[in-house]
Motif scaffolding. Structure first.
Motif, PDB file in Angstrom:
ATOM      1  N   UNK A   1       4.151   6.493  14.010  1.00  0.00           N
ATOM      2  CA  UNK A   1       4.180   5.574  15.152  1.00  0.00           C
ATOM      3  C   UNK A   1       3.093   4.516  15.042  1.00  0.00           C
ATOM      4  N   UNK A   2       1.917   4.922  14.556  1.00  0.00           N
ATOM      5  CA  UNK A   2       0.850   3.946  14.342  1.00  0.00           C
ATOM      6  C   UNK A   2       1.289   2.882  13.348  1.00  0.00           C
ATOM      7  N   UNK A   3       1.927   3.314  12.271  1.00  0.00           N
ATOM      8  CA  UNK A   3       2.366   2.363  11.256  1.00  0.00           C
ATOM      9  C   UNK A   3       3.432   1.427  11.808  1.00  0.00           C
ATOM     10  N   UNK A   4       4.401   1.983  12.528  1.00  0.00           N
ATOM     11  CA  UNK A   4       5.469   1.137  13.079  1.00  0.00           C
ATOM     12  C   UNK A   4       4.925   0.097  14.054  1.00  0.00           C
ATOM     13  N   UNK A   5       3.851   0.444  14.748  1.00  0.00           N
ATOM     14  CA  UNK A   5       3.274  -0.487  15.716  1.00  0.00           C
ATOM     15  C   UNK A   5       2.158  -1.348  15.163  1.00  0.00           C
ATOM     16  N   UNK A   6       1.936  -1.276  13.852  1.00  0.00           N
ATOM     17  CA  UNK A   6       0.783  -1.941  13.255  1.00  0.00           C
ATOM     18  C   UNK A   6       0.969  -3.430  13.019  1.00  0.00           C
TER      19      UNK A   6
ATOM     20  N   UNK B   1      -5.502   6.442  11.056  1.00  0.00           N
ATOM     21  CA  UNK B   1      -5.544   5.308  11.985  1.00  0.00           C
ATOM     22  C   UNK B   1      -6.519   4.251  11.496  1.00  0.00           C
ATOM     23  N   UNK B   2      -7.674   4.674  11.014  1.00  0.00           N
ATOM     24  CA  UNK B   2      -8.670   3.725  10.511  1.00  0.00           C
ATOM     25  C   UNK B   2      -8.207   3.062   9.221  1.00  0.00           C
ATOM     26  N   UNK B   3      -7.528   3.837   8.371  1.00  0.00           N
ATOM     27  CA  UNK B   3      -7.027   3.268   7.111  1.00  0.00           C
ATOM     28  C   UNK B   3      -5.978   2.200   7.395  1.00  0.00           C
ATOM     29  N   UNK B   4      -5.064   2.478   8.320  1.00  0.00           N
ATOM     30  CA  UNK B   4      -4.037   1.489   8.650  1.00  0.00           C
ATOM     31  C   UNK B   4      -4.660   0.241   9.274  1.00  0.00           C
TER      32      UNK B   4
ATOM     33  N   UNK C   1       3.537  -1.137   3.903  1.00  0.00           N
ATOM     34  CA  UNK C   1       3.000   0.197   3.637  1.00  0.00           C
ATOM     35  C   UNK C   1       4.163   1.158   3.415  1.00  0.00           C
ATOM     36  N   UNK C   2       4.133   1.860   2.292  1.00  0.00           N
ATOM     37  CA  UNK C   2       5.055   2.974   2.059  1.00  0.00           C
ATOM     38  C   UNK C   2       4.283   4.248   2.374  1.00  0.00           C
ATOM     39  N   UNK C   3       4.701   4.953   3.417  1.00  0.00           N
ATOM     40  CA  UNK C   3       3.979   6.121   3.929  1.00  0.00           C
ATOM     41  C   UNK C   3       4.731   7.394   3.580  1.00  0.00           C
ATOM     42  N   UNK C   4       4.021   8.350   2.973  1.00  0.00           N
ATOM     43  CA  UNK C   4       4.592   9.681   2.759  1.00  0.00           C
ATOM     44  C   UNK C   4       4.267  10.526   3.982  1.00  0.00           C
ATOM     45  N   UNK C   5       5.295  10.851   4.736  1.00  0.00           N
ATOM     46  CA  UNK C   5       5.171  11.671   5.925  1.00  0.00           C
ATOM     47  C   UNK C   5       5.750  13.053   5.608  1.00  0.00           C
ATOM     48  N   UNK C   6       6.652  13.561   6.396  1.00  0.00           N
ATOM     49  CA  UNK C   6       7.194  14.906   6.201  1.00  0.00           C
ATOM     50  C   UNK C   6       8.536  15.044   6.891  1.00  0.00           C
ATOM     51  N   UNK C   7       9.437  15.778   6.266  1.00  0.00           N
ATOM     52  CA  UNK C   7      10.739  16.029   6.880  1.00  0.00           C
ATOM     53  C   UNK C   7      10.610  16.858   8.147  1.00  0.00           C
ATOM     54  N   UNK C   8       9.476  17.534   8.315  1.00  0.00           N
ATOM     55  CA  UNK C   8       9.279  18.348   9.511  1.00  0.00           C
ATOM     56  C   UNK C   8       9.205  17.512  10.778  1.00  0.00           C
ATOM     57  N   UNK C   9       8.943  16.219  10.630  1.00  0.00           N
ATOM     58  CA  UNK C   9       8.943  15.336  11.799  1.00  0.00           C
ATOM     59  C   UNK C   9      10.303  15.398  12.491  1.00  0.00           C
ATOM     60  N   UNK C  10      11.373  15.567  11.709  1.00  0.00           N
ATOM     61  CA  UNK C  10      12.706  15.633  12.306  1.00  0.00           C
ATOM     62  C   UNK C  10      13.248  17.055  12.412  1.00  0.00           C
TER      63      UNK C  10
ATOM     64  N   UNK D   1       0.835  -1.197   0.000  1.00  0.00           N
ATOM     65  CA  UNK D   1       0.000   0.000   0.000  1.00  0.00           C
ATOM     66  C   UNK D   1       0.871   1.249   0.000  1.00  0.00           C
ATOM     67  N   UNK D   2       0.531   2.203  -0.881  1.00  0.00           N
ATOM     68  CA  UNK D   2       1.141   3.525  -0.870  1.00  0.00           C
ATOM     69  C   UNK D   2       0.148   4.482  -0.252  1.00  0.00           C
ATOM     70  N   UNK D   3       0.572   5.181   0.809  1.00  0.00           N
ATOM     71  CA  UNK D   3      -0.346   6.037   1.568  1.00  0.00           C
ATOM     72  C   UNK D   3       0.298   7.382   1.847  1.00  0.00           C
TER      73      UNK D   3
END
Length: 298
Positions: free
Chosen positions: A115-120, A76-79, A90-99, A66-68
């Motif tokens: 974090x939801x994805x890592x714990x899924x 959360x519901x999608x995951x 799952x390949x998740x597009x997040x943001x560099x602003x996280x870091x 899945x690309x998300x």
């Protein structure tokens, strides 16, 4: 089976084209209106709404990858729906602003999705892009009307990334070994200012494009009308008001992962100049993606 969400957006549409061109197996593109979707031949168009995870059940049937793009719906519901359907990666597009700016509200929201994805229990690859080149589409109405492009922090240079490069990294992550459990910070190959971006558009149009640098207060007033105060403030911080060395860093991740150099801003302009020449009806999904990723406040 690979399911690409946001398939009519800037990144999702580029990913569909790459997966199709490289014949990387069966591919589905998720859209809210399959009848209006224009996907490559052989790509299955499936309807669903990321804001309504229950609507995704048919689209997720048989999907293993899945690309998300985060922030496009009820993540959360999608995951949870993806895990229940048997999605493995799952390949998740997040943001560099996280870091770079974890204190900002939009960045905190993206970190929560990571974090939801890592714990899924599913395998994951997290992509953290910087400012999208396609955010320049925000200027299209002004350019079409031959009005000044109004920009704050006109000479702050950011390593803007072409959405197709995000798609290229996603394709590799989804189809090749060695990328699960990895987090990739993604940038373009050079820093470019808003003034330089508008100049590149003007050169492609072969005409002058009026340009005006405005104050932060003026820019906030314009942005808050459709982004809200918090996101408008975040965008303004990230496009010049509160930049730092990590946000400004040019990274070679795209070249290392894909084997091809990252595309420069003028290449994005060359492929999208029609948007600045005539009325260019963008889809709702494309507009939403650009808004979510403006200034990498996504």
């Amino acid at each position: 089976m690979i399911l690409v969400t946001g398939a009519t957006g800037n990144t999702g549409s580029a990913l569909l084209r790459e997966l199709h061109a490289r014949k990387d197996g069966p591919v589905r593109g998720l859209t809210r209106d399959a009848g209006r979707a224009s996907f490559p031949a052989g790509v299955e168009a499936v309807e669903g709404d990321l804001a309504d995870a229950a609507s995704l059940k048919p689209a997720l049937d048989g999907v293993r990858s899945l690309f998300l793009v985060s922030g496009m719906g009820a993540d959360a519901d999608v995951l949870a729906a993806a895990r229940q359907a048997g999605v493995e990666h799952v390949a998740l597009v997040s943001s560099i602003t996280v870091q770079t700016h974890p204190h900002l509200g939009p960045a905190a929201e993206k970190l929560a999705v990571e974090r939801l994805l890592r714990g899924s229990g599913m395998d994951w690859t997290i992509l953290r892009p910087t400012q999208f080149a396609s955010n320049a589409l925000w200027w299209a109405p002004s350019i079409l009307e031959r009005q000044p492009v109004r920009v704050p922090y006109a000479d702050v240079a950011l390593p803007t990334i072409h959405p197709a490069d995000i798609a290229s990294v996603a394709r590799v992550a989804l189809t090749e070994p060695g990328h699960r459990g990895r987090t990739y910070a993604l940038t373009g190959p050079e820093r470019v200012t808003a003034r330089q971006q508008v100049a590149a558009i003007a050169a492609a149009l072969a005409r002058e494009v009026p340009f005006a640098e405005v104050s932060r207060a003026e820019a906030h007033r314009d942005m808050a009308a459709f982004l809200g105060d918090e996101v408008a403030d975040a965008v303004l911080d990230l496009t010049g008001g509160d930049v730092n060395a990590e946000l400004l860093e040019v990274r070679d991740t795209v070249a290392r992962v894909t084997g091809s150099p990252a595309r420069r801003f003028h290449q994005w302009v060359a492929g999208n100049v029609a948007a600045f020449r005539a009325t260019h009806p963008a889809s709702a999904e494309r507009n939403q993606e650009s808004a979510r990723h403006s200034g990498d406040a996504a």
